[in-house]
Each structure stands twice: as C-alpha cells, then as structure tokens.
Design an enzyme around this catalytic site. Sequence first.
Site, PDB file in Angstrom:
ATOM      1  CG  ASN A  61      43.323  94.427  49.872  1.00  0.00           C
ATOM      2  OD1 ASN A  61      42.835  93.276  50.409  1.00  0.00           O
ATOM      3  ND2 ASN A  61      42.748  95.231  49.368  1.00  0.00           N
ATOM      4  CD1 TRP A  62      46.232  88.189  48.597  1.00  0.00           C
ATOM      5  CD2 TRP A  62      45.691  86.492  49.706  1.00  0.00           C
ATOM      6  NE1 TRP A  62      47.311  87.379  48.671  1.00  0.00           N
ATOM      7  CE2 TRP A  62      46.954  86.252  49.280  1.00  0.00           C
ATOM      8  CE3 TRP A  62      45.137  85.272  50.389  1.00  0.00           C
ATOM      9  CZ2 TRP A  62      47.827  84.974  49.294  1.00  0.00           C
ATOM     10  CZ3 TRP A  62      46.009  83.973  50.684  1.00  0.00           C
ATOM     11  CH2 TRP A  62      47.325  84.112  50.198  1.00  0.00           C
ATOM     12  CE  LYS A  63      40.990  94.681  46.219  1.00  0.00           C
ATOM     13  NZ  LYS A  63      40.651  95.430  45.165  1.00  0.00           N
ATOM     14  CG  HIS A  78      40.282  98.812  50.124  1.00  0.00           C
ATOM     15  ND1 HIS A  78      39.205  98.865  49.267  1.00  0.00           N
ATOM     16  CD2 HIS A  78      41.494  98.515  49.680  1.00  0.00           C
ATOM     17  CE1 HIS A  78      39.772  98.713  48.071  1.00  0.00           C
ATOM     18  NE2 HIS A  78      41.026  98.371  48.069  1.00  0.00           N
ATOM     19  CD  GLU A  86      37.402  96.645  47.104  1.00  0.00           C
ATOM     20  OE1 GLU A  86      37.773  95.799  47.994  1.00  0.00           O
ATOM     21  OE2 GLU A  86      37.959  96.794  45.928  1.00  0.00           O
ATOM     22  CD  GLU A 133      44.320 101.027  47.018  1.00  0.00           C
ATOM     23  OE1 GLU A 133      44.906  99.905  46.645  1.00  0.00           O
ATOM     24  OE2 GLU A 133      43.335 100.742  47.775  1.00  0.00           O
ATOM     25  N   GLY A 138      40.974  97.391  40.375  1.00  0.00           N
ATOM     26  CA  GLY A 138      40.582  96.288  39.699  1.00  0.00           C
ATOM     27  C   GLY A 138      39.939  96.293  38.226  1.00  0.00           C
ATOM     28  CB  SER A 180      45.237  98.192  37.796  1.00  0.00           C
ATOM     29  OG  SER A 180      43.576  97.887  37.632  1.00  0.00           O
ATOM     30  N   GLY A 226      46.007  94.564  44.619  1.00  0.00           N
ATOM     31  CA  GLY A 226      44.621  93.450  44.817  1.00  0.00           C
ATOM     32  C   GLY A 226      45.154  92.362  43.966  1.00  0.00           C
ATOM     33  N   GLY A 227      44.510  92.197  42.899  1.00  0.00           N
ATOM     34  CA  GLY A 227      44.409  91.065  42.116  1.00  0.00           C
ATOM     35  C   GLY A 227      45.760  90.175  41.908  1.00  0.00           C
TER      36      GLY A 227
END
Length: 251
Positions: free
Chosen positions: A10-12, A96, A98, A168, A174, A213, A234-235
């Site tokens: 997930n590149w956001k 998600h 967010e 999640e 993150g 993470s 993510g990251g």
Amino acid sequence: MTRRMMVAGNWKMNGSAAAVDRFAEEISTAVDGLAAQLLICPPAVYIERLGRQVSGVAVAVGAQNVAAEREPGAFTGETSGEMVVDAGATYAIVGHSERRALYGETDQVVATKANAAAAAGLVPIICVGETLEQREAGQAEAVLAAQLDALFDHADQDTLSIAVIAYEPIWAIGTGHSATPDQAQEIHAFIRSHIRDRNATMAESVQLLYGGSVKPDNAAALFAGADVDGALVGGASLKADSFLDIARAAG
Ligand code: PGA
C-alpha cells in the site's frame, strides 16, 4: 485448507512516475519463482502506468480506495470501481484505518465500498483494527468483532466470498512497532473463529493479512502464524528490495 500467501503493498500518497518506473523495472526481473501472490496498490493515477509495466509479471495492481457509488455521476473527486478496473486494477483496499480516521468512513460505508468494488470485479481487501487505547482497555477483540459484524450485516454474500481481510492494529501502522508474531496470530485466530460463527466456508478460505510495520526482518516470524496468510505492507513496499525481501519470506 491451504491458503495462498499474499504480500500486498500500500503506497498511500507516495510515489511519482519515476518511482513507478524504477519499482517496475526492479521488481520485474526478481519475482520469478516466488510462491506468494504479489500486489501493489499505488495512488490511483499510477495504476495504469504500473500495470502496463508489470504486465506479464506475476504482480497484480490494485487501488487504495474506491467510491461507494457504483453509477457514474456528480461525485467530484471520486473514482469508481469500474474506472480502476479500466486502469488495470484487480484488487481494491477498502476501509484502511486512515480512510476511517481521516475521511470519516464508517463500518457501513466500508461495507458499501466493498460491495461496489466486488460488483466492479475487484477483490476487496477489507481492513479492520483497533486503536492503542482500545487494546490497552482490553477491547481489541470486541472492536474487531463489531467491525466484522458490521461487514456481515451490510456486505453482500458475493462480496464476502471473495474478500481478503487485513488486520491492521492502528498502533502498529507506520510506528515501527509491529504486533509480535504471537499477538498477530492470536488476533488472526480470533478473526477466523468469529468469521466461522457467521460463515464456516469463508472462515477456512479467507486470506487474513497482517499489516502494521511489516519489514524484511520481522516478516518471516509473522508469517509463521497458522492464521497469518500474508501482509499488507506500507512503508516497506515503497522500495522494490524491501518489498521483495518480504515476498521471499512468504515463500
Ligand atoms: P506500515 O503501513 O507498513 O507503513 O506500517 C501499513 C498500512 O498502513 O497498510
């Protein structure tokens, strides 16, 4: 039942045309022989670009969100499931944390979006998870049960039969503080048993991804959990080398 492992990125709101090109080039030569299903969800405007460059490579492309509305119309700024399918997406993340926290998506909206995604031909990856306060208050399972119940109450059977669920925990997203492998497995087993109460067939077949993470150095331990069928990353999905290391840990 053996469920296939999946590693989804997930590149956001990260990336650029150049980053897409670089990632596609680095990944294209490296995924041969990997057993896990691989998926990247870039920002919507890059779905087509990434999809074109990884066509013929065992990497699927997905959206991070879709509109709740199915029909075209006056919904400024929204992108429908059919539109992301046109662009080459085969999956869509919905709900998600967010989106829930920053854009007010309720459980009902999440279920509606999952239905819209499935109706467009996308596999919805539906995210659930508790906050740190909820976990510390001993409410993690109750929160997850409520999120899952809302899904069962509002999502169509056709949606649920193809959906992927991503656990999640919000406190792990993150932050660099992943859930431990035991914490992840314990919650995944809870989610699967809760699903079993509503739909026994789905409980066995549904892929349960862990997110929060996930990195190359903790992925293998997380994947060892019997009910952990992969990761939503993510990251660490922004760079091809760390995404590939996680994919290799999945087999
Ligand atoms: P993270 O994000 O891997 O950067 O913690 C996971 C996610 O939000 O899907």
